[in-house]
Structures are given as C-alpha cells and as structure tokens.
Design an enzyme around this catalytic site. Structure first.
Site, PDB file in Angstrom:
ATOM      1  N   LYS A   1       0.811  -1.202   0.000  1.00 38.37           N
ATOM      2  CA  LYS A   1       0.000   0.000   0.000  1.00 38.37           C
ATOM      3  C   LYS A   1       0.859   1.273   0.000  1.00 38.37           C
ATOM      4  O   LYS A   1       0.647   2.179  -0.815  1.00 38.37           O
ATOM      5  CB  LYS A   1      -0.902  -0.011   1.242  1.00 38.37           C
ATOM      6  CG  LYS A   1      -1.797   1.161   1.340  1.00 38.37           C
ATOM      7  CD  LYS A   1      -2.348   1.287   2.741  1.00 38.37           C
ATOM      8  CE  LYS A   1      -1.237   1.646   3.723  1.00 38.37           C
ATOM      9  NZ  LYS A   1      -1.736   2.090   5.017  1.00 38.37           N
ATOM     10  N   THR A   2       1.819   1.302   0.894  1.00 31.86           N
ATOM     11  CA  THR A   2       2.666   2.488   0.986  1.00 31.86           C
ATOM     12  C   THR A   2       3.437   2.698  -0.306  1.00 31.86           C
ATOM     13  O   THR A   2       3.624   3.830  -0.755  1.00 31.86           O
ATOM     14  CB  THR A   2       3.652   2.353   2.165  1.00 31.86           C
ATOM     15  OG1 THR A   2       2.924   1.887   3.288  1.00 31.86           O
ATOM     16  CG2 THR A   2       4.288   3.670   2.487  1.00 31.86           C
TER      17      THR A   2
ATOM     18  N   ASP B   1      -4.861   8.250   2.832  1.00 30.83           N
ATOM     19  CA  ASP B   1      -4.365   6.967   3.318  1.00 30.83           C
ATOM     20  C   ASP B   1      -5.299   6.432   4.410  1.00 30.83           C
ATOM     21  O   ASP B   1      -6.018   7.196   5.036  1.00 30.83           O
ATOM     22  CB  ASP B   1      -2.964   7.199   3.909  1.00 30.83           C
ATOM     23  CG  ASP B   1      -2.236   5.901   4.182  1.00 30.83           C
ATOM     24  OD1 ASP B   1      -2.687   4.853   3.682  1.00 30.83           O
ATOM     25  OD2 ASP B   1      -1.209   5.939   4.877  1.00 30.83           O
TER      26      ASP B   1
ATOM     27  N   GLN C   1      -9.398  -4.077   7.714  1.00 29.64           N
ATOM     28  CA  GLN C   1      -8.536  -3.611   8.794  1.00 29.64           C
ATOM     29  C   GLN C   1      -9.132  -2.420   9.537  1.00 29.64           C
ATOM     30  O   GLN C   1      -8.409  -1.621  10.139  1.00 29.64           O
ATOM     31  CB  GLN C   1      -7.157  -3.249   8.253  1.00 29.64           C
ATOM     32  CG  GLN C   1      -6.385  -4.446   7.754  1.00 29.64           C
ATOM     33  CD  GLN C   1      -4.982  -4.085   7.332  1.00 29.64           C
ATOM     34  OE1 GLN C   1      -4.140  -3.750   8.143  1.00 29.64           O
ATOM     35  NE2 GLN C   1      -4.736  -4.135   6.026  1.00 29.64           N
TER      36      GLN C   1
ATOM     37  N   ARG D   1       0.176  -9.344  10.708  1.00 29.16           N
ATOM     38  CA  ARG D   1       1.452  -8.653  10.977  1.00 29.16           C
ATOM     39  C   ARG D   1       2.621  -9.602  10.747  1.00 29.16           C
ATOM     40  O   ARG D   1       3.765  -9.196  10.644  1.00 29.16           O
ATOM     41  CB  ARG D   1       1.545  -8.145  12.421  1.00 29.16           C
ATOM     42  CG  ARG D   1       0.509  -7.121  12.854  1.00 29.16           C
ATOM     43  CD  ARG D   1       0.396  -5.981  11.913  1.00 29.16           C
ATOM     44  NE  ARG D   1      -0.689  -6.222  10.955  1.00 29.16           N
ATOM     45  CZ  ARG D   1      -0.809  -5.581   9.814  1.00 29.16           C
ATOM     46  NH1 ARG D   1       0.071  -4.687   9.450  1.00 29.16           N
ATOM     47  NH2 ARG D   1      -1.806  -5.841   8.987  1.00 29.16           N
TER      48      ARG D   1
END
Length: 702
Positions: free
Chosen positions: A35-36, A220, A251, A587
């Site tokens: 995503k980033t 974001d 999420q 994670r």
DNA sequence: AAACTAAAGCTTTTT
DNA sequence: GCTTTAGTTT
C-alpha cells in the site's frame, strides 16, 4: 526516476492504481499488499511524469509516523525536498489551512491547539462550576469528541433535541465548553477538522480557492476516516474529483473512536464512476499465515470481497499453545523467544508479542526480564518508564552531565529534601540572571550572601551528595548505582516493591559503561525515535497496525479477551474484534504463534477461560495445538528443540562473550556437541554469525 | 509541600 | 488485584 523505472517495480494492480489519475479512484489494499509503495509511487508519478506541481497534491494520513514515512519515501524516489508540500495528517493540514483563514470564523490566526489534557482540564473546571461530578469528565470528553467527529456542533445538538439521545446537562456542558474554547481562542483536535469543514461550507470562495489549489487528493487509511474527515475530503475534491482513497475495510479497527468503514461504500456512491482497484497480492506473509488470516476474515459479513494470495512458500506451521495460566503463557512465549534467538535465526527486533489489552503486558514483561531479554513496550508503562527507574536514570544522566537541568529538576527532591517548586523557581531566576546552569547556580548560592541559612543548607545538602557521586563517576556501573542508592537514600525511601526493579537495573548495568548504558536507557523511554536497539516489541494489536515482524506471538486468544467481553453483546463490535484478530495475524511474515491461558486473572477474579470463538472458524489442519506443561518447560518446546548445551559445562555457554583473533569480540549464540568436540555459533558484530569448532578455533573467553 | 488515605476505574487510541 | 488520582491531613 523515469516512468519506466517507476512502473517496472510495480505489479499489474499496483500499476493500475498508480496510472489511474483522472477522476475518483478507490484502492482496496489488502494487508501487506504494498500500500505504501502505491501511495508513494503515485505521488512520484503525478509529480515527475504528469508534471503536476507537487505543492498542489494534498496527501492526508492519520498519524505523524505515516506522514513522516511518506515524506521520506517520496524524497527518496524524487530526490527532491518535500518541505512545504501538503503531506501530513488530517489535523496538521487542517491547522495549516485554518492558520490562514480562521479569522473568517471569528478566531484569531494565532489560535492555540489544545491537547487532550488541556481539553480535560477545561471540561473539569466547567463540571466543577456546574456542580457535576468531576470524575465524569472523561466520558463527557469522548462524547463531545464523537459529536464533533460527526459534525454536530452545540447549536445543532440543541436544535435536534430528540435526535441524539439528548441530555440537557450534557448539552449545557458542551455549549459552555465550546464557548470557553472560543474565548480562549483555542481549538481542540476535533475542532481542527470540524472548523475547516465549517469554513469550506460557509465560505464558498475559500472552498473554491482550495479546490483549485489542490488538483489531486490522496488519502491513506481511508477505512479510518470519521464523518468530518470524509466530508472535508469530499468538499475539497468535489470540483475536479481527482481523489484517490486507499484503504482496507478488513482492517477497520477504530470504530470506537469514530471511524466509519461505511465511508468506503459512500465514496463509491458520492463519486460516480469510481474506479476500484484491488491489491490482493501479499508480499509479507507465508501461505500458512494467509490461510489462517483468510479463514478468519472470510466470515466477516458485509466486507468487500477480496482474496489475498502470495507467491511466498507455505512456511512454518502455525502453533496455538495452551498454558495453565497467564504466567505460564508468558513463560512459554519468553522461552520460545529465547530459543529462536539462540538458534541465531532471528534477532530480538524481528519478534513482536501482541495482545488485546495493555494489562497483559505486565506478565510478559516479568517473564522477559526474568530471562534477561531486551524488550520495548509501545504504549503503556515499560520498565524504563517506571518512576523509580526514571529517577535513577536521571541521577546517572546528571552525574554524566551536571549541566542537564531537566534531570536536576527531576532528582533534586527525590527523595524529598525540602527543595520544592518555590526554591526551584528562585534558583531558576538566579540562573537566568547569571546565564548559568541550575547546578552551577546552586553552587554559587551556597557560597554567596543574601540567602537564608536554611535555604543554603538545603541546597548544600544536595550539592554535597551529588558532588561525591560525580567524583566517582568512573567506577564500575553497578557500584556507582549502589552508591547512588546509598548516598541519596533512595532505596530506603523508595520502599521494597521498587527495590526489585532497582536490583534489576543494577543487574542490567553489569559490564556496561555509563555513556552506552544511558544511551540505551533513553532509547527505551523515547517513544517516537526509531529504535536501533535489538529488542522484542510488545504492543497491543491496535498499535501494531501498519507494522510487520518476521515472528509474531499473539497472546490471550481466549473468549473474553479476543473477542473482548465488552464487545460480545454487540454484533458490530464483535465483527470489529474479528478484524482486530485479522490485523494481528497479518502482521506476521514467517512465523505466527498464538497462545492462551486456561485460567487468567482479570481485575479481581481468576476466570476460567475458553479458547477464542474465532478459532473455530479456522480449519483444524491450519494450525497445531500445543500444551504447555509448567514443569517440563525447560526441556520440551513447541517450536524448536532446546539448544544441546542446556546442561553443558563448557565455559562457552550461550550468551558468553568471546574473542577471536581475526573477528574480534562476539557473543555465543548456541553450542552443540560433547565436551571433547564442542561446536559453537558465535555472532561477531563485524562479520555476523559464524559456526566454529572449539578444537580448532582459537577462541578466548572474556 | 509532602505524605497519607480513600476511592474509582479497568478495551482498544491518534491528533 | 493493582494502579492512578483526588482529597485531606500534617
């Protein structure tokens, strides 16, 4: 960076997201799907390929950390400074707009921003005046916050008495609170957004100006936006509709603080012809981890369908360990970490222990400290955050640097020496006059006239103690610490409970010098500084969002904790718990270990716990169950076998420091074999991990 | 100003 | 149960 180079580093879906720059775009970015990368590459693409002036791209995030990361990566990609660009948090960017325009709302441009403690104090003073029980301030504060997040001003609340569960007393407090803020020319956090929305809605000319100024909007963590943040984004983008929202409904874990996942659906409705891109390739986790994650989240109703896949291998088996109680659970985790570390496969910083509630960290901390493992707690109070530890560290800091007036103020009256606020203010005034440090001023005061004898005595008492300690600052650290305890009378003052922590501090100082010891200590207490230290991360699942670790432990996978018992009555909240569990699982990169306790002490009572209901959603073959038996702990382990040298008598035990003629000093990580043929794994800072045979390697124990 | 005592709260939390 | 904080006492 050229267009080709930029695009060559993206998969087809990521490319799709980066290349669609006309009109509304919704990027559904699954966990670990890059995503980033997409956001930062898109920013770079807009700027470098489409030649959109970077100052006209508005990029909004939720946390300073996310904003900083975005700035850093954009800077790295473009090679240009991001100074002055509109990359930041919703709050900081709103504040920037308000600094220029807020006079139109009747505030002055130099308004103050209240943090939550300021707001809390204000509410409390209002409650006092209204003769309302002051302890209610927290609830009131959060109620006001959620009203503001929904753009319901006091006026609107009063105008719709029936609609919002109206409570007249509360409404009076809210009205008064908002009045006081205005009187003080201050805004609280929620005001920053709400007032910016008001500004845009009441002043079409201002709105138009910013609509023109920002030709592209990038948002974001879109699933975390609340009503006011969504409204603001919509207002600013409603003209050109060049808006890209990136988020993941799976999420969404911040409903309790006003986030509305429904904004994702709304986005599609409010912006017609929204292009939707799904990022479903996961680059983070093994297939086994994704299987678990997928089976948990698949049962979440109303989610936007998506399925994560990966080219990564199956990876390690996932374990679910049952312990008899929370202490055994903590020991199991700490023991497993020890084994992973000794095997040399992972360092501490590769490992995270996640939990549902902060309270769980306590036993985990205790277990890790027993095993001498470095850890870092995100949120909550860590070992180094404890008062007594901070006090002693301040003594050390002051001894190392007597000009440190902040530390001086912390220790000058600990234990009490009748040097309180009044005295300190006098010394500070004198110090300002003389342009000297507090400590030098104190030494001056003792010698000079014009101060009362009792004041001089008090200060002399302190200076004498500290002076003796400074003289001895080069002796071994544990000795120095003991001298600090004795000379200052700290241990007897601190009492017995704190003595354990102080002893632990002395033990941890063994073999270190003052400077490096202080460095690690301040790194531990520093919250936002990136940590280079090798330490296990302990945090709530909430705080772990956005992070990844090679090894993840999730503790307390029990009904009542995960899902939390407060959430089980309400379907929506229960589903948020499910997503929270999903966030925790995703994670993990290579290894995931879930654990639970049969009995757990929660508040007053010891409760019999049942395994989490979410586990029954995972097919049985996806993980294996382990039972942790208290006595066999040292020998049997679920994950890896104990190092062969468990009963080894060789001096080269794990953790021993050794010197090698070529590679210098290293630490033994593991050792194998019998007494006459011992092989050791040694980690040398210079060359990394080496396997050596004691018979041949010329090792020296130090 | 500090030390003691009573009492509340206790899921998650950034700005 | 434990920790934090508010209020009272010295």
């Amino acid at each position: 960076m050229t267009k080709q180079a930029l695009l060559s580093e993206l998969n087809p879906q990521q490319k799709d997201a980066v290349l669609n720059n006309k009109g509304p775009l919704l990027v559904l970015a699954g966990a670990g799907s890059g995503k980033t990368r997409v956001i930062t590459y898109k920013f770079t693409y807009l700027m470098s390929v489409l030649k959109i002036p970077p100052a006209s791209i508005l990029a909004m995030t939720f946390t300073n950390k996310a904003a900083a990361e975005m700035k850093e990566r954009v800077e790295g990609l473009t090679g240009k400074s991001v100074n002055g660009l509109w990359i930041g948090t919703f709050h900081s960017l709103s504040a920037r707009i308000l600094r220029k325009e807020i006079d139109k709302l009747g505030f002055q441009k130099d308004f103050c921003i209240y943090d939550s403690s300021d707001s809390g104090n204000l509410i409390r003073s209002i409650l006092k005046e209204f003769k309302i029980h002051e302890a209610l301030y927290k609830g009131i504060l959060s109620k006001i916050s959620s009203l503001k997040a929904s753009l319901i001003s006091p006026e609107k609340l009063l105008a719709n008495e029936d609609s919002y569960g109206f409570d007249e007393k509360f409404a009076r407090v809210y009205v008064r609170y908002q009045d006081e803020l205005r009187k003080n020319n201050s805004l609280d956090f929620d005001d920053l957004i709400m007032h910016t929305v008001n500004l845009c809605e009441r002043h079409p000319d201002v709105l138009e100006k910013y609509q023109k100024e920002f030709s592209y909007l990038l948002i974001d963590e879109f699933q975390d936006t609340n009503a006011s943040q969504y409204r603001l984004s919509r207002l600013l983008a409603s003209k050109h509709k060049n808006i890209c929202a990136v988020g993941d409904d799976d999420q969404s874990i911040y409903k309790f603080r006003g986030a509305e996942v429904r904004n994702i659906q709304k986005f599609k409705k409010d912006f017609s012809k929204t292009k939707v891109v799904r990022l479903e390739q996961n680059y983070r986790s093994t297939q086994n981890i994704l299987n678990i994650a997928g089976s948990v989240i698949a049962l979440s109703p109303e989610r936007m369908p998506k399925k994560l896949w990966t080219e990564n291998g199956k990876g390690e088996k996932i374990c679910y360990c049952t312990a008899i109680n929370e202490k055994e659970e903590a020991r199991y985790i700490s023991q497993s970490i020890k084994e992973l570390y000794l095997k040399g496969r992972y360092s501490y910083k590769d490992i995270a222990v996640l939990y549902r509630i902060n309270q769980q960290s306590k036993v985990l901390e205790e277990a890790m400290r027993e095993n001498g493992q470095p850890y870092r707690i995100f949120g909550g109070v860590s070992f180094y955050g404890r008062k007594e530890i901070k006090d002693i560290i301040s003594y050390l800091k002051f001894i190392a640097n007597p000009d440190d007036s902040v530390s001086l103020k912390r220790i000058v009256n600990c234990p009490p020496r009748q040097i309180g606020g009044t005295t300190i203010t006098r010394v500070e005034n004198e110090a300002r006059k003389r342009d000297e440090s507090l400590y030098n001023t104190m030494k001056h005061i003792i010698k000079s006239n014009g101060y009362t004898a009792s004041l001089k005595d008090k200060i002399r008492g302190f200076v004498n103690i500290v002076e003796e300690l400074i003289d001895e600052k080069n002796i071994a650290l544990p000795e120095l610490l003991k001298k600090v305890f004795d000379k200052t009378g700290y241990s007897s003052w601190a009492g017995e409970e704190k003595a354990d922590n102080l002893t632990a501090l002395v033990n941890s100082s063994e073999g270190k010098d003052l400077r490096s010891f202080l460095d690690t200590a301040s790194l531990f207490s520093g919250l936002d500084e990136p940590l280079n230290d090798d330490a296990v991360s302990l945090m709530t699942i909430h705080s772990s969002k956005g992070l990844e670790f090679p090894v993840v432990f999730i503790a307390g996978i029990e009904d009542g904790l995960m899902p939390h018992f407060h959430a089980v009555k309400d379907t929506d909240e229960l589903e948020e718990e499910r997503r929270l569990f999903y966030v925790g699982i995703t994670r993990a990169q290579d290894m995931l270990v879930m654990s639970c306790a049969r009995k757990r002490r929660l508040y007053t009572s010891v409760q019999e716990q049942q395994p989490s209901r979410f586990l029954s959603d995972i097919p049985p073959g996806y993980y294996h169950c382990v039972e942790k038996r208290p006595r066999a702990d040292a020998v049997a382990s679920a994950i890896v076998k104990m190092p062969a040298n468990f009963f080894n008598t060789s001096p080269y035990v794990t953790g021993a420091r050794v010197r090698h003629p070529k590679w210098g000093v290293g630490v033994v990580r593991d050792s194998y074999g019998e007494t006459d043929d011992v092989k050791v794994t040694v980690n040398f800072p210079s060359v990394g991990m080496k396997r050596l045979s004691l018979k041949f390697a010329n090792l020296e124990k130090i």
